[in-house]
Scaffold this active site. Structure first.
Site, PDB file in Angstrom:
ATOM      1  N   GLY A   1     -19.858   1.749   7.363  1.00  0.00           N
ATOM      2  CA  GLY A   1     -18.889   2.220   8.357  1.00  0.00           C
ATOM      3  C   GLY A   1     -18.166   3.440   7.819  1.00  0.00           C
ATOM      4  O   GLY A   1     -18.591   4.043   6.826  1.00  0.00           O
ATOM      5  N   ASN A   2     -17.050   3.765   8.445  1.00  0.00           N
ATOM      6  CA  ASN A   2     -16.301   4.974   8.105  1.00  0.00           C
ATOM      7  C   ASN A   2     -15.906   5.025   6.611  1.00  0.00           C
ATOM      8  O   ASN A   2     -16.180   6.012   5.922  1.00  0.00           O
ATOM      9  CB  ASN A   2     -15.060   5.051   9.011  1.00  0.00           C
ATOM     10  CG  ASN A   2     -14.171   6.221   8.674  1.00  0.00           C
ATOM     11  OD1 ASN A   2     -13.412   6.166   7.712  1.00  0.00           O
ATOM     12  ND2 ASN A   2     -14.286   7.293   9.422  1.00  0.00           N
ATOM     13  N   ALA A   3     -15.300   3.949   6.108  1.00  0.00           N
ATOM     14  CA  ALA A   3     -14.772   3.981   4.732  1.00  0.00           C
ATOM     15  C   ALA A   3     -15.895   4.138   3.709  1.00  0.00           C
ATOM     16  O   ALA A   3     -15.846   5.034   2.849  1.00  0.00           O
ATOM     17  CB  ALA A   3     -13.970   2.721   4.448  1.00  0.00           C
TER      18      ALA A   3
ATOM     19  N   LYS B   1       1.738  -4.324  11.043  1.00  0.00           N
ATOM     20  CA  LYS B   1       0.353  -4.466  11.529  1.00  0.00           C
ATOM     21  C   LYS B   1       0.392  -5.135  12.888  1.00  0.00           C
ATOM     22  O   LYS B   1       1.319  -5.899  13.178  1.00  0.00           O
ATOM     23  CB  LYS B   1      -0.445  -5.363  10.570  1.00  0.00           C
ATOM     24  CG  LYS B   1      -1.936  -5.216  10.715  1.00  0.00           C
ATOM     25  CD  LYS B   1      -2.383  -3.993   9.953  1.00  0.00           C
ATOM     26  CE  LYS B   1      -3.863  -3.856   9.827  1.00  0.00           C
ATOM     27  NZ  LYS B   1      -4.193  -2.914   8.733  1.00  0.00           N
TER      28      LYS B   1
ATOM     29  N   LYS C   1       0.833  -1.209   0.000  1.00  0.00           N
ATOM     30  CA  LYS C   1       0.000   0.000   0.000  1.00  0.00           C
ATOM     31  C   LYS C   1       0.870   1.263   0.000  1.00  0.00           C
ATOM     32  O   LYS C   1       0.679   2.176  -0.790  1.00  0.00           O
ATOM     33  CB  LYS C   1      -0.809   0.031   1.307  1.00  0.00           C
ATOM     34  CG  LYS C   1      -2.295  -0.050   1.125  1.00  0.00           C
ATOM     35  CD  LYS C   1      -3.000   0.135   2.469  1.00  0.00           C
ATOM     36  CE  LYS C   1      -3.879  -1.058   2.760  1.00  0.00           C
ATOM     37  NZ  LYS C   1      -4.798  -0.872   3.875  1.00  0.00           N
TER      38      LYS C   1
ATOM     39  N   SER D   1      -2.223   9.331   7.166  1.00  0.00           N
ATOM     40  CA  SER D   1      -1.429   9.002   8.353  1.00  0.00           C
ATOM     41  C   SER D   1       0.008   9.495   8.158  1.00  0.00           C
ATOM     42  O   SER D   1       0.630  10.052   9.064  1.00  0.00           O
ATOM     43  CB  SER D   1      -1.367   7.488   8.573  1.00  0.00           C
ATOM     44  OG  SER D   1      -2.401   7.056   9.401  1.00  0.00           O
TER      45      SER D   1
ATOM     46  N   THR E   1      -9.933   7.443   4.252  1.00  0.00           N
ATOM     47  CA  THR E   1     -10.059   6.213   3.478  1.00  0.00           C
ATOM     48  C   THR E   1     -11.145   6.368   2.406  1.00  0.00           C
ATOM     49  O   THR E   1     -10.921   6.069   1.228  1.00  0.00           O
ATOM     50  CB  THR E   1     -10.357   5.016   4.405  1.00  0.00           C
ATOM     51  OG1 THR E   1      -9.378   5.020   5.448  1.00  0.00           O
ATOM     52  CG2 THR E   1     -10.300   3.702   3.670  1.00  0.00           C
TER      53      THR E   1
ATOM     54  N   GLY F   1     -21.780  -2.015   3.305  1.00  0.00           N
ATOM     55  CA  GLY F   1     -21.217  -1.603   4.590  1.00  0.00           C
ATOM     56  C   GLY F   1     -21.521  -0.135   4.792  1.00  0.00           C
ATOM     57  O   GLY F   1     -21.652   0.623   3.815  1.00  0.00           O
TER      58      GLY F   1
HETATM   59  N1  GLU Z   1      -5.430   0.601   9.369  1.00  0.00           N
HETATM   60  C1  GLU Z   1      -5.388   1.377   8.179  1.00  0.00           C
HETATM   61  C2  GLU Z   1      -5.066   0.520   6.969  1.00  0.00           C
HETATM   62  O1  GLU Z   1      -5.252  -0.672   6.988  1.00  0.00           O
HETATM   63  C3  GLU Z   1      -4.484   2.583   8.328  1.00  0.00           C
HETATM   64  C4  GLU Z   1      -3.055   2.285   8.591  1.00  0.00           C
HETATM   65  C5  GLU Z   1      -2.233   3.515   8.914  1.00  0.00           C
HETATM   66  O2  GLU Z   1      -2.754   4.601   8.823  1.00  0.00           O
HETATM   67  O3  GLU Z   1      -1.065   3.329   9.267  1.00  0.00           O
HETATM   68  O4  GLU Z   1      -4.700   1.001   5.932  1.00  0.00           O
END
Ligand code: GLU
Length: 424
Positions: free
Chosen positions: A228-230, A111, A99, A357, A198, A226
């Site tokens: 939710g937020n995204a 993670k 990513k 982020s 997101t 869904g």
């Molecule tokens: N948990 C989010 C993801 O899966 C954000 C990760 C982040 O911002 O470091 O992309």
């Protein structure tokens, strides 16, 4: 061996990319696929009833060739149990590496998580805080603003991020360390636009895909799986770009509303009644009917493994923007490709979150903060470039977008690895 091993899936994706790039060396493939380090910790917590309970937590550091490890921390209890979660965290850390490489931010992949479901277990605020701080203490030696920067993920919020930051600061002689974690509340050094990141990123990607396919967003219909937020923010921003939302779902069920509805109205309704189901003028349908409804854009923004081969066969959309992580099963990919549906894979479509982020971390490091628009514009540049790079590559090599994004990402990580070499 765990069933439906998500890390085996992540490894296959790396190997597929290596096949296309022409990397035959087994050791190099292993280097790219395996996490650099996997930490598994025991987390003893004094519960409110005076008893001690021991939780299990993880932090997987997949790759840091392009920069410090980066990725969320989830509090979750997948069906497969603790051993499954270990593999899941490893897989998710690998996806974070790719990513960050696709949107070209100088970070690697990590993670983490704790095997616990704070929702169903109804942990008190005090128990949650003791759990979070004990976990932060256990992983404190491997995280840090220049080493590994966690963020929120499933069932973790700004509150947990603040507690991790505070624990880390106190363990380091009270050194103000906002850059150790992202997704913080604004009052704690968080960034504007992080909460919508997101979904906004997904909307930017869908806009680029529509341009590439010459689809007019102003006459496009969107289905959001869904709420939710995204997916809600993807819906809100696609609506701003002119599209109309005609379907939605949440854990209580799915609905279609042919005439379309404002996402803000759906949100209000859900806020009042606890679900989008029952929204005036809508028809309740099955998950399968929602996913296979006639629309232009499908945004799977809920759970993993939603689009099976059977569903893929019946899809009637033109673009899929994967706001969730892993919504499409590998068996469905060739079917979707045959139908010429353009998939914006999860590692690109939901990378707006980690992109902002990164911008939060940059602001923390320089101690100077940007406006909402400044942050959103910077993210837009990175994510649209990521889309264009991957799209070009998919045309050039005649491969689908999932493979193209992986090839691009693996090449970028390899480039950094080759520059550095191995030391000591
Ligand atoms: N948990 C989010 C993801 O899966 C954000 C990760 C982040 O911002 O470091 O992309």
């Amino acid at each position: 061996m765990v069933k439906n091993d998500p890390f085996a899936n992540a490894t296959k994706q790396v190997n597929d990319a290596c096949d296309i790039i022409g990397i035959k060396d087994k050791e190099l493939r292993e280097y790219l696929a395996m996490p650099n380090k996997m930490m598994r910790v025991k987390i003893p917590v004094k519960m409110d009833n005076g008893k001690i309970r021991v939780f299990t937590g993880f932090r997987s550091q997949h790759n840091n060739d392009r920069g410090p490890y980066k990725g969320g921390i989830r509090y979750f209890n997948p069906e497969g149990g603790v051993e499954y979660m270990e593999r899941e965290v490893m897989a998710l850390s690998s996806w974070m590496t790719w990513k960050c490489a696709i949107v070209d931010i100088p970070l690697g992949g990590g993670k983490g998580g704790i095997y616990v479901n704070p929702k169903t277990e109804k942990l008190s605020d005090g128990e949650m805080e003791r759990l979070t701080r004990q976990f932060a203490y256990k992983i404190s030696e491997i995280i840090g603003p220049e080493k590994d920067i966690p963020a929120p993920d499933v069932y973790t919020t700004g509150r947990e991020m603040t507690q991790i930051m505070d624990t880390f600061s106190k363990l380091n002689g009270n050194k103000y360390s906002p850059g150790v974690i992202t997704g913080k509340p604004i009052s704690m050094g968080g960034s504007l636009a992080r909460n919508v990141a997101t979904g906004l990123g997904t909307a930017y990607c869908v806009r680029e895909a529509a341009k590439a396919l010459k689809i007019n967003l102003k006459t496009s219909k969107v289905v959001l799986q869904g709420f939710g937020n995204a997916s809600t923010f993807a819906g809100i921003y696609l609506e701003k770009m002119g599209a109309k939302v005609i379907g939605a779902s949440d854990s209580k069920g799915s609905i279609l509303f042919e005439k379309g509805a404002k996402v803000s109205k759906l949100m209000e309704y859900k806020e009042k009644t606890g679900s989008v189901v029952g929204f005036p003028g809508s028809k309740k349908v099955s998950t399968e009917e929602l996913l296979t409804a006639k629309c232009d854009i499908l945004v799977p923004g809920a759970l993993e493994n939603q689009i099976t081969a059977k569903i893929a066969n019946n899809l009637k959309c033109k673009i899929i923007g994967e706001a969730a992580n892993g919504p499409t099963l590998p068996e469905a990919d060739p079917i979707i490709a045959k139908k010429k549906i353009l998939v914006i894979p999860d590692i690109l479509a939901n990378s707006g979150g980690v992109c902002i982020s990164y911008l939060e971390w940059v602001q923390n490091n320089m101690g100077y903060y940007w406006s909402f628009d400044e942050v959103a514009n910077k993210m837009e540049k990175n994510i649209t470039k990521g889309f264009k790079d991957a799209y070009e590559l998919s045309k050039k090599h005649k491969i689908d977008m999932r493979k193209a994004t992986m090839v691009l990402a693996v090449e970028r990580v390899l480039e950094a690895f080759n520059q550095k070499g191995i030391w000591p």
